[in-house]
Design a protein around this motif. Sequence first.
Motif, mmCIF file in Angstrom:
data_model
loop_
_atom_site.group_PDB
_atom_site.id
_atom_site.type_symbol
_atom_site.label_atom_id
_atom_site.label_comp_id
_atom_site.label_asym_id
_atom_site.label_seq_id
_atom_site.Cartn_x
_atom_site.Cartn_y
_atom_site.Cartn_z
ATOM 1 N N TYR A 60 8.973 -102.193 63.608
ATOM 2 C CA TYR A 60 9.470 -101.551 64.830
ATOM 3 C C TYR A 60 10.263 -102.520 65.702
ATOM 4 N N ASP A 61 11.506 -102.148 66.030
ATOM 5 C CA ASP A 61 12.326 -102.911 66.955
ATOM 6 C C ASP A 61 13.522 -102.069 67.372
ATOM 7 N N PRO A 62 13.469 -101.479 68.571
ATOM 8 C CA PRO A 62 14.577 -100.617 69.044
ATOM 9 C C PRO A 62 15.926 -101.328 69.085
ATOM 10 N N LYS A 63 15.923 -102.660 69.305
ATOM 11 C CA LYS A 63 17.183 -103.426 69.333
ATOM 12 C C LYS A 63 17.951 -103.244 68.031
ATOM 13 N N PHE A 64 17.223 -103.180 66.912
ATOM 14 C CA PHE A 64 17.843 -103.044 65.600
ATOM 15 C C PHE A 64 17.854 -101.603 65.107
ATOM 16 N N GLY A 65 17.439 -100.662 65.942
ATOM 17 C CA GLY A 65 17.442 -99.258 65.555
ATOM 18 C C GLY A 65 16.301 -98.888 64.615
ATOM 19 N N ILE A 66 15.229 -99.682 64.617
ATOM 20 C CA ILE A 66 14.066 -99.395 63.771
ATOM 21 C C ILE A 66 13.024 -98.714 64.647
ATOM 22 N N SER A 67 12.819 -97.438 64.430
ATOM 23 C CA SER A 67 11.948 -96.683 65.330
ATOM 24 C C SER A 67 10.547 -96.406 64.789
ATOM 25 N N THR A 68 10.293 -96.759 63.540
ATOM 26 C CA THR A 68 8.962 -96.515 62.993
ATOM 27 C C THR A 68 7.952 -97.497 63.586
ATOM 28 N N LYS A 69 6.841 -96.981 64.054
ATOM 29 C CA LYS A 69 5.792 -97.844 64.613
ATOM 30 C C LYS A 69 4.661 -98.048 63.619
ATOM 31 N N LYS A 70 4.888 -97.615 62.397
ATOM 32 C CA LYS A 70 3.881 -97.703 61.350
ATOM 33 C C LYS A 70 3.596 -99.163 60.978
ATOM 34 N N GLU A 71 2.346 -99.425 60.672
ATOM 35 C CA GLU A 71 1.949 -100.728 60.160
ATOM 36 C C GLU A 71 2.023 -100.665 58.636
ATOM 37 N N PHE A 72 2.699 -101.640 58.037
ATOM 38 C CA PHE A 72 2.830 -101.685 56.585
ATOM 39 C C PHE A 72 1.865 -102.725 56.038
ATOM 40 N N ARG A 73 1.258 -102.408 54.894
ATOM 41 C CA ARG A 73 0.296 -103.317 54.275
ATOM 42 C C ARG A 73 0.640 -103.535 52.812
ATOM 43 N N TYR A 74 0.551 -104.788 52.410
ATOM 44 C CA TYR A 74 0.828 -105.177 51.031
ATOM 45 C C TYR A 74 -0.332 -106.006 50.501
ATOM 46 N N THR A 75 -0.747 -105.709 49.291
ATOM 47 C CA THR A 75 -1.751 -106.547 48.642
ATOM 48 C C THR A 75 -1.078 -107.533 47.688
ATOM 49 N N GLU A 76 0.156 -107.241 47.318
ATOM 50 C CA GLU A 76 0.926 -108.151 46.467
ATOM 51 C C GLU A 76 1.981 -108.841 47.319
ATOM 52 N N PHE A 77 1.770 -110.113 47.565
ATOM 53 C CA PHE A 77 2.694 -110.897 48.374
ATOM 54 C C PHE A 77 2.517 -112.359 47.999
ATOM 55 N N LYS A 78 3.454 -113.173 48.467
ATOM 56 C CA LYS A 78 3.408 -114.618 48.206
ATOM 57 C C LYS A 78 3.621 -115.356 49.521
ATOM 58 N N GLU A 79 3.284 -116.618 49.514
ATOM 59 C CA GLU A 79 3.647 -117.482 50.629
ATOM 60 C C GLU A 79 4.714 -118.436 50.110
ATOM 61 N N ARG A 80 5.832 -118.499 50.807
ATOM 62 C CA ARG A 80 6.975 -119.305 50.366
ATOM 63 C C ARG A 80 7.267 -120.415 51.362
ATOM 64 N N LYS A 81 7.720 -121.531 50.828
ATOM 65 C CA LYS A 81 8.221 -122.610 51.670
ATOM 66 C C LYS A 81 9.711 -122.362 51.857
ATOM 67 N N VAL A 82 10.163 -122.311 53.112
ATOM 68 C CA VAL A 82 11.561 -122.014 53.416
ATOM 69 C C VAL A 82 12.119 -123.142 54.272
ATOM 70 N N ARG A 83 13.283 -123.635 53.868
ATOM 71 C CA ARG A 83 13.951 -124.678 54.655
ATOM 72 C C ARG A 83 15.073 -124.017 55.463
ATOM 73 N N SER A 84 15.024 -124.194 56.776
ATOM 74 C CA SER A 84 16.031 -123.586 57.649
ATOM 75 C C SER A 84 17.340 -124.379 57.571
ATOM 76 N N SER A 85 18.378 -123.829 58.189
ATOM 77 C CA SER A 85 19.688 -124.478 58.152
ATOM 78 C C SER A 85 19.678 -125.829 58.865
ATOM 79 N N ASN A 86 18.711 -126.035 59.780
ATOM 80 C CA ASN A 86 18.631 -127.338 60.451
ATOM 81 C C ASN A 86 17.673 -128.299 59.746
ATOM 82 N N GLY A 87 17.185 -127.896 58.559
ATOM 83 C CA GLY A 87 16.362 -128.772 57.739
ATOM 84 C C GLY A 87 14.858 -128.648 57.939
#
Length: 153
Positions: A60-87
């Motif tokens: 949910y985020d009206p700024k981006f036009g996302i109006s669903t207030k539903k909570e989404f749940r996943y049992t299949e997911f990963k944790e990833r290491k992400v390097r930002s553009s500033n390192g």
Amino acid sequence: MKTDKKKIIIGATDHLALPDFGIDEIACKIDTGAYTSTLHCSRVRLIEKDDQSILSFKLYDPKFGISTKKEFRYTEFKERKVRSSNGEIDYRYSIYTTVVIFGKKIKTEFTLSFREKMKFPILLGRRFLKNRFIVDVTQKELSQAQLNQKTSR
């Protein structure tokens, strides 16, 4: 490098659908500097239930036009290491979901990130683009133009 598939030209920005979340149209930025695609979300948390970890988040985020207030749940997911553009290194959860763009359904991975201060709720990275698209940064909204062309016939 020779490929049998014809690659689609995609511009610097576009719109896509996320049918698993009930979103018919949402803006995205094409980011060849990012390896994995990123999806804006909030309230990301892990729930422990019956010795199982469940990833919970909201889009949910009206700024981006996302109006669903539903909570989404996943049992299949990963944790990833992400390097930002500033390192800087950050750890994010990632999920797989279906994207519809240029009339094609594509299952892809998204890391989850709070992007409220960004202009686009979705970044499409190289992993999504590879062997499917050629990026022309002088263009934008090409899938929307293709869709409008088909509906006007």
